[in-house]
Design an enzyme around this catalytic site. Structure first.
Site, short mmCIF file in Angstrom:
data_model
loop_
_atom_site.label_atom_id
_atom_site.label_comp_id
_atom_site.label_asym_id
_atom_site.label_seq_id
_atom_site.Cartn_x
_atom_site.Cartn_y
_atom_site.Cartn_z
N CYS A 75 3.42 -6.52 9.93
CA CYS A 75 3.09 -5.53 8.90
C CYS A 75 4.41 -5.03 8.37
O CYS A 75 5.34 -4.76 9.15
CB CYS A 75 2.30 -4.38 9.53
SG CYS A 75 2.13 -2.93 8.45
N THR A 76 4.52 -4.91 7.05
CA THR A 76 5.82 -4.60 6.45
C THR A 76 6.26 -3.15 6.70
O THR A 76 7.41 -2.81 6.48
CB THR A 76 5.81 -4.89 4.93
OG1 THR A 76 4.72 -4.18 4.32
CG2 THR A 76 5.66 -6.37 4.68
N HIS A 77 5.34 -2.32 7.18
CA HIS A 77 5.75 -0.96 7.57
C HIS A 77 6.56 -0.96 8.87
O HIS A 77 7.40 -0.09 9.08
CB HIS A 77 4.51 -0.08 7.80
CG HIS A 77 3.92 0.49 6.55
ND1 HIS A 77 3.23 -0.26 5.64
CD2 HIS A 77 3.92 1.77 6.06
CE1 HIS A 77 2.81 0.51 4.65
NE2 HIS A 77 3.22 1.74 4.87
N SER A 119 0.83 -1.21 0.00
CA SER A 119 0.00 0.00 0.00
C SER A 119 0.86 1.26 0.00
O SER A 119 0.40 2.33 -0.41
CB SER A 119 -0.87 0.01 1.25
OG SER A 119 -0.05 -0.09 2.40
N TYR A 134 -4.30 0.10 3.82
CA TYR A 134 -5.11 -1.08 3.54
C TYR A 134 -5.72 -1.64 4.84
O TYR A 134 -6.71 -2.35 4.81
CB TYR A 134 -4.24 -2.19 2.95
CG TYR A 134 -3.94 -2.10 1.47
CD1 TYR A 134 -4.45 -1.09 0.65
CD2 TYR A 134 -3.11 -3.06 0.87
CE1 TYR A 134 -4.16 -1.05 -0.71
CE2 TYR A 134 -2.82 -3.03 -0.49
CZ TYR A 134 -3.34 -2.03 -1.27
OH TYR A 134 -3.05 -2.00 -2.61
N GLY A 135 -5.04 -1.33 5.95
CA GLY A 135 -5.31 -2.01 7.22
C GLY A 135 -6.72 -1.90 7.74
O GLY A 135 -7.17 -2.76 8.50
N CYS A 185 3.01 -7.20 1.53
CA CYS A 185 2.04 -6.62 2.45
C CYS A 185 1.25 -7.75 3.10
O CYS A 185 0.63 -8.57 2.39
CB CYS A 185 1.10 -5.72 1.64
SG CYS A 185 -0.28 -5.06 2.59
N ASN A 186 1.29 -7.82 4.42
CA ASN A 186 0.56 -8.88 5.14
C ASN A 186 -0.94 -8.76 4.93
O ASN A 186 -1.65 -9.76 4.76
CB ASN A 186 0.85 -8.79 6.64
CG ASN A 186 2.29 -9.08 6.98
OD1 ASN A 186 2.63 -10.18 7.37
ND2 ASN A 186 3.17 -8.11 6.81
N THR A 187 -1.43 -7.52 4.94
CA THR A 187 -2.88 -7.28 4.82
C THR A 187 -3.38 -7.74 3.45
O THR A 187 -4.42 -8.40 3.33
CB THR A 187 -3.16 -5.78 5.00
OG1 THR A 187 -2.47 -5.31 6.16
CG2 THR A 187 -4.64 -5.51 5.14
#
Ligand code: DGL
Length: 278
Positions: free
Chosen positions: A189-191, A16, A47-48, A78-80
């Site tokens: 979460c990749t952030h 995202s 996206y979360g 992205c996990n989401t």
């Protein structure tokens, strides 16, 4: 009629926003001869907390676009988005390598001594069926406490990021996990790898904080190898990381470039960021 993908094609990577850059760093390190197209779907960030069906459609649209390039593989960084759409995307593109990312529940379950694992993720990841099944698999090994962190992604996307506000957002969540006995923290979460040092400072040096970029890079390497798609060399000019990646955003290219430099450093000053309308 789709153009067949081959070894010379780039690998597409998407998230995202800037979170996928944490995965991209691992991909660049593990796959030194590959080129990449990185897409930040910033128009739809975050996206979360969007409807799952909307995220599923974004995954399908971006996969269809990347397959048409053609890219030779897709990394859903992205996990989401993986939770919302990886299965559907694989059904649509059965011959195309699609690598997703999931919270590292398994390694954390092996590491914990207290039997309690803390997971930080987006609300959508925590609520997803895919995550529920993942946790269920390791249930006998560990009690998994998954905590959503609404607002954290937006703070990480700010340029420059306010460490003070990130710390304040994290404190109640991490205090809760530690009070419950968690002795391993998973970044789901990749952030979040971009605030890993702040998380580590809050939980202390004895609590491992696990991220997932490297296993994703290993998995992509394996898939490309199996399908005869792994590059063995690149022209000299492409050896610099900044020339191996083309960046695209559905948001504002200048704003994305500023975030890229702030998070990955000035080695990326020559990187080009284009606009994508998908
Ligand atoms: N980076 C994404 C993840 O790994 C989500 C960020 C968002 O909420 O957009 O889940």
């Amino acid at each position: 009629m789709l153009i067949p993908f081959e070894r010379d094609c780039p690998v597409a990577v998407f998230d995202s926003g800037v979170g996928g850059l944490s995965v991209l760093q691992a991909l660049l390190a593990r796959l030194p001869h590959e080129s990449f197209v990185f897409v930040a779907d910033e128009k739809h960030l975050p996206y979360g907390d969007k409807q799952q069906a909307f995220i599923t459609q974004r995954v399908l649209d971006l996969c269809a676009w990347a397959r048409g390039l053609p890219a030779k593989a897709m990394v859903i960084a992205c996990n989401t988005a993986t939770a919302a759409g990886a299965t559907q995307a694989r059904v649509r593109h059965p011959d195309w390598p699609i690598v997703g990312i999931e919270p590292a529940v398994k390694p954390a379950s092996m590491l914990t001594k207290t039997g309690v694992v803390g997971i930080l993720a987006t609300s959508n990841t925590v609520a997803s069926e895919r995550f529920r099944l993942l946790v269920e698999r390791f249930d006998p090994l560990a009690r998994v406490l998954a905590v959503p962190c609404p607002g954290l992604v937006e703070l990480i996307e700010e340029c420059p990021m306010s460490q003070e506000r990130v710390r304040a957002r994290l404190k109640p969540v991490l205090d809760h996990l530690l009070a419950e006995g968690a002795d391993v923290i998973v970044l789901g979460c990749t952030h979040y790898p971009f605030v890993k040092s702040l998380i580590q400072a809050q939980v202390g040096p004895d609590v491992p904080v696990i991220e997932t970029g490297l296993p994703v890079a290993r998995q992509l390497h394996q898939r490309l190898l199996e399908q005869g798609l792994l590059q063995s060399a690149l022209p000299e000019i492409a050896k610099e990381d900044s020339r191996r990646v083309t960046f695209l955003t559905t948001g504002d290219p200048a704003a994305f470039k500023a975030k890229l430099l702030s998070l990955l450093g000035t080695d990326w000053r020559d990187a080009t960021v284009g606009q994508l309308d998908v």
